[in-house]
Scaffold this motif. Structure first.
Motif, PDB file in Angstrom:
ATOM      1  N   ARG A 121       6.342   4.632   9.839  1.00  0.00           N
ATOM      2  CA  ARG A 121       6.286   3.784   8.647  1.00  0.00           C
ATOM      3  C   ARG A 121       7.610   3.861   7.889  1.00  0.00           C
TER       4      ARG A 121
ATOM      5  N   ALA B  70      -1.978  -0.428   7.607  1.00  0.00           N
ATOM      6  CA  ALA B  70      -0.844  -0.038   6.755  1.00  0.00           C
ATOM      7  C   ALA B  70      -1.301   0.965   5.700  1.00  0.00           C
TER       8      ALA B  70
ATOM      9  N   VAL C 121       0.603   6.896  -3.571  1.00  0.00           N
ATOM     10  CA  VAL C 121      -0.189   7.900  -2.867  1.00  0.00           C
ATOM     11  C   VAL C 121      -1.317   8.336  -3.795  1.00  0.00           C
TER      12      VAL C 121
ATOM     13  N   GLU D 221      -2.694   4.468   7.540  1.00  0.00           N
ATOM     14  CA  GLU D 221      -1.602   5.255   8.139  1.00  0.00           C
ATOM     15  C   GLU D 221      -0.788   5.958   7.051  1.00  0.00           C
ATOM     16  N   HIS D 222      -0.477   5.211   6.009  1.00  0.00           N
ATOM     17  CA  HIS D 222       0.323   5.778   4.916  1.00  0.00           C
ATOM     18  C   HIS D 222      -0.454   6.890   4.208  1.00  0.00           C
ATOM     19  N   TRP D 223      -1.718   6.633   3.885  1.00  0.00           N
ATOM     20  CA  TRP D 223      -2.464   7.605   3.081  1.00  0.00           C
ATOM     21  C   TRP D 223      -2.848   8.837   3.894  1.00  0.00           C
TER      22      TRP D 223
ATOM     23  N   HIS E 126      -0.234  11.300   4.048  1.00  0.00           N
ATOM     24  CA  HIS E 126      -0.002  12.051   2.809  1.00  0.00           C
ATOM     25  C   HIS E 126      -1.100  13.052   2.503  1.00  0.00           C
TER      26      HIS E 126
ATOM     27  N   GLY F  96      10.006   4.542   5.031  1.00  0.00           N
ATOM     28  CA  GLY F  96      10.024   5.362   3.824  1.00  0.00           C
ATOM     29  C   GLY F  96      11.241   4.988   3.016  1.00  0.00           C
TER      30      GLY F  96
ATOM     31  N   THR G  51       1.912   7.828  13.505  1.00  0.00           N
ATOM     32  CA  THR G  51       2.321   6.682  12.687  1.00  0.00           C
ATOM     33  C   THR G  51       3.838   6.596  12.556  1.00  0.00           C
TER      34      THR G  51
ATOM     35  N   TYR H 298       0.851  -1.200   0.000  1.00  0.00           N
ATOM     36  CA  TYR H 298       0.000   0.000   0.000  1.00  0.00           C
ATOM     37  C   TYR H 298       0.888   1.252   0.000  1.00  0.00           C
ATOM     38  N   ARG H 299       2.084   1.101   0.587  1.00  0.00           N
ATOM     39  CA  ARG H 299       2.966   2.266   0.747  1.00  0.00           C
ATOM     40  C   ARG H 299       3.667   2.677  -0.548  1.00  0.00           C
TER      41      ARG H 299
END
Ligand code: BMA
Length: 824
Positions: A631, A574, A490, A577-579, A582, A633, A629, A486-487
């Motif tokens: 995560r 996952a 974006v 948190e990532h989205w 952003h 990168g 979060t 998913y990461r």
């Protein structure tokens, strides 16, 4: 004054020469179930046994009695018929209908007799239309695109095939004289400090010459006009109204609108609804990232914390106001602020949108088209137009409704799933999504935005599912990859993504009586409808956990069941948190899916019996105003403070690099300053980055209370009691590589008033502790889901519904506690 006689009593359903008592509103399946003729299709593999029901024709009948007298006109009004039917009064044909999504009105003035509604099998009818118009591409084998009926009635990748027929919404007689209010389109807008309600009213007259007047009242402000002909517009301006806001952004004030139609003799008819004053827009402008998709409500740009909604019962006639309220209150309780009504279902009932208005849930409404090419020829085109006009106007009063969407995945299908070639020029629905439907929305309700589909990039210039433009459905990850992927993207707005897990244990136990449960036991397989669903579950699990070494029944099943639920929660986490980190490039996530329509292994957060899976509780954390979060990168670990509240968030953090045995290897303090509705992030200092399988990183927000007590150095109560800040955790490797210590913890139980407090105190690292309260008693539920404890920490879990057990001791509770165990 118009008089209403409900017609819900005295109905019968003809079956094999007999007449069974019928419930109206209802459907054939519920009547046959009540009569003991079919078994409960939700249990075991009964679904297959009742398949014959959908293949037959069915007749409902009752007696139509003459009206109360003193009226010029009587109408028979049916709010919903499912689906293809002929209505007769004795031998006289009242009409033929073929659309579940419309309501119908028949003039029955002066008539009485035997009223019958004869339903043709939806299969038979749809197959006949398919025969005439030619077969078109469809993700599913069922003929739903050839009939205007809830598509998932024919089966879906989370739903049974139960092809219903029946009078699924209320029926009544309306008796009236001179004139009645036929249709009201309320345009509600806000501008220059005032709220404006513009009521576009259509009148039906029995006598053309009568002088008529329409009066309206909103918040103590009144206005009136004379009616010339059959239409009029009444406008009421409400100075300085309180604005309606999505939950978390403000209150949800609702205003009563009262409209009365009168002639010289007094009132003839009235119409009442509640409205809310707010503005809504969708910012789809181009920018350096592509083209966005951001909801703007009352001028505030919003990251949508969404869930996808499917019909909450595959037999939708059973849905009640209370049921809608419960389910939507659950959504609100998880921090959700947007619900997408998905296009394989229905336009929901007033009860649904009323609850959303009150709870402050934004509603994105799909037109009911999903996963298939839909013919645009008659008789479909006329039906689509009529149903769209009716439902757009019906739902207009609701402030919660913020978007009309043309379809689910059909523009994508045309471009990507070989439809274009197979169609060879046949119609497939584009004329609806890019022509008819936006025209109807613009004409009937110009106060709301429209989008042609989900996913959709805004034009054919870009691929419909291009993450850089508009809405995106992220399904590659569940279908083929690890959720860490998913990461890699974006998207501007993620309208669907999700991960499967089985329902709660008590739900399985009820649905599969007597079965020795295993992932591939007959009932489990029957209640798993997704393409290679169990294979995807297993592969998704194997990337993270060593599968239980024992057989997958008994304790092995329990382990599989727990771990698949953990994996579901972690996968969705996952993504979100990532989205969210952003924002504002990504402006929303709509998790697939909130609810289920029967007991099944699916992507849902709340299972078919209404029980909350661990994902549900995880959503509370993921969708809170403030989210912390950690995560990976491209250049190392990133820490982000995601703030959707109107207050800035000055976030002080203690970062500890720890060994799984509980020793602190290194620590660092970090401060992040996230503005109002903004994200602040920072690279994690190198010295605290965990290395290898034995280490992990823990970031704790220091609240003033924590700082005073030096709490992160000592024991910390993770919930219940002590006010503590947010926490984020990061483990650099998959669980199966982590040398977890054997988990050790104490359990105490304190019974209270209708609730028990379970306190778990950890002596070791205890990862993803879960109390499956439904294993204690099917009526019991826990107020939290997965929680990770460090050595010395404790958590308080509230258990409701336990009193049916009489006695709850620590050992019993222990038997329902699960956590990640070291691989063997
Ligand atoms: C999406 C949805 C549904 C389906 C889900 C899970 O495409 O629109 O059609 O149930 O995926 O496969």
């Amino acid at each position: 004054m118009l008089e209403v006689t409900p017609m819900h009593e005295g109905w019968g359903l003809r079956h094999d020469g007999a007449v069974l008592p019928a419930t109206v509103p209802g459907c054939v399946h519920t009547d046959l179930l009540a009569a003991g003729i079919i078994p409960d299709p939700f249990l075991g593999r009964n679904e297959t046994e009742v398949a014959w029901v959908g293949r037959r024709d069915w007749t409902y009948e009752t007696t139509l009695v003459p009206g109360p007298g003193g009226h010029e006109q009587s109408d028979l009004v049916l709010d919903g018929l499912d689906t293809v039917a002929e209505l007769r009064l004795d031998d006289r044909l009242l009409g033929s209908v073929r659309n579940m999504h419309r309501s119908y009105r028949f003039d029955v003035t002066g008539l009485s007799g035997r009223l019958s509604v004869h339903f043709r099998s939806a299969y038979g009818e749809a197959e006949a239309v398919r025969g005439r118009l030619g077969e078109r591409p469809n993700v599913y084998p069922a003929p739903f695109p050839y009939l205007r009926k809830m598509a998932c009635s024919f089966g879906w990748d989370w739903g049974p095939t139960l092809v219903t027929a029946g009078i699924w919404k209320p029926v009544r007689l309306e008796h009236w004289t001179t004139a009645r209010i036929a249709r009201v389109r309320p345009l509600v807008t806000v501008g220059q400090g005032s709220g404006h309600v513009e009521l576009h009213v259509e009148i039906e007259r029995s006598r053309v010459e009568a002088g008529l007047r329409l009066g309206a009242r909103v918040a103590g402000v009144a206005a009136a006009v004379d009616v010339v002909g059959t239409g009029a517009v009444v406008r009421v301006d409400v100075p300085d109204p309180d604005l309606w806001w999505p939950r978390g952004y403000g209150e949800q004030p609702l205003y009563d609108v009262e409209l009365t139609l009168s002639d010289a003799g007094g009132p003839l008819d009235s119409w009442r609804r509640r409205v809310g004053f707010r503005t809504v827009g969708l910012d789809r402008r181009d920018d350096e990232h592509g083209s966005g998709f951001t909801f703007v409500v009352n001028g505030v740009r919003i990251f949508a914390r969404g869930v996808n909604w499917i019909p909450d019962d595959i037999l939708p006639a059973r849905l009640t106001r209370e049921r809608y309220r419960t389910r939507l209150a659950q959504a609100a309780g998880a921090g959700v602020d947007l619900v997408r009504v998905w296009g394989g279902g229905i336009y929901e009932s007033e009860d649904f949108y009323d609850a959303c208005d009150e709870l402050g849930l934004l509603v994105w409404q799909d037109f009911p088209f999903s996963c298939a090419a839909y013919p645009e020829e008659q008789p479909l085109r006329g039906e689509v137009e009529a149903e769209a006009r009716e439902n757009v106007v019906r739902l207009m009063p609701h402030p919660s409704l913020v978007l009309w969407n043309g379809n689910n995945e059909n523009l994508w299908g045309f471009r990507d799933w070989d439809w274009e070639r197979r169609l060879a020029g046949d119609s497939w629905g584009e004329g609806y999504y890019l022509g008819l439907l936006p025209r109807i929305v613009a004409e009937s309700d110009p106060t709301r935005p429209y989008t042609a589909g989900s996913p959709w990039s805004g034009s054919w210039e870009h691929h419909p599912n291009d993450p850089r433009h508009g809405t995106h459905h992220s399904w590659e990850v569940w279908n083929r990859r690890d959720y860490a992927d998913y990461r890699l993207e974006v998207p501007r707005f993620v309208a669907e993504f999700g991960w499967q897990a089985p329902p709660a244990y008590a739900t399985l136990r009820r649905a599969l009586p007597g079965e020795v449960l295993a992932p591939d036991s007959p009932g489990m397989l029957h209640h798993q409808k997704a393409d290679d669903g169990n294979g995807k579950l297993a592969r998704g699990l194997a990337r993270h956990f060593a599968l239980p070494g024992r057989g997958l029944d008994g304790a092995g099943f329990d382990r599989w069941h727990y771990l698949t639920q953990v994996n579901q929660a972690r996968a969705v986490a996952a993504g979100v948190e990532h989205w969210r980190a952003h924002w504002p490039v990504c402006a929303g996530t709509i998790v697939w899916q909130l609810n289920d329509c029967w007991p099944v292994t699916s992507w849902a957060a709340i299972d078919g019996d209404g029980r909350e899976k661990p994902l549900y509780h995880e959503l509370k954390r993921l969708y809170a105003d403030r989210l912390l979060t950690l995560r990976p990168g491209p250049d190392g670990l990133v820490l982000a403070a995601v703030n959707q509240s109107a207050e800035p968030w000055a976030c002080r953090l203690t970062l500890r690099r720890m060994s799984v045995e509980g020793e602190v290897v290194a620590r660092a303090d970090v401060e992040l300053a996230a503005g109002a509705r903004a994200v602040a992030d920072a690279r994690v200092p190198r010295e605290v980055e965990p290395v290898g399988p034995k280490e992990f990183l823990i970031a704790d927000e220091d609240t003033d209370a924590d700082a005073a007590r030096g709490v992160v150095d000592g024991a910390r109560a993770v919930a219940g009691g002590a006010a503590v800040g947010l926490r984020a955790l990061h483990f650099p490797v998959a669980d199966r590589e982590i040398p977890y210590p054997a988990p050790r913890f104490d359990v105490t139980v304190t019974p209270g008033e209708g609730t028990a407090a379970v306190v778990v105190t950890a002596h070791t690292l205890v990862r993803d502790l879960l109390l499956q309260a439904d294993r204690l008693s099917p009526s019991a539920s826990a107020d939290r889901g997965l929680v990770t404890l460090l050595p010395g920490e404790r958590v308080t879990i509230g258990v409701r519904g336990w009193e049916t057990l009489g006695h709850l001791d620590a050992e019993t509770v222990r038997s329902a506690l699960y956590c990640v165990e070291p691989a063997r």
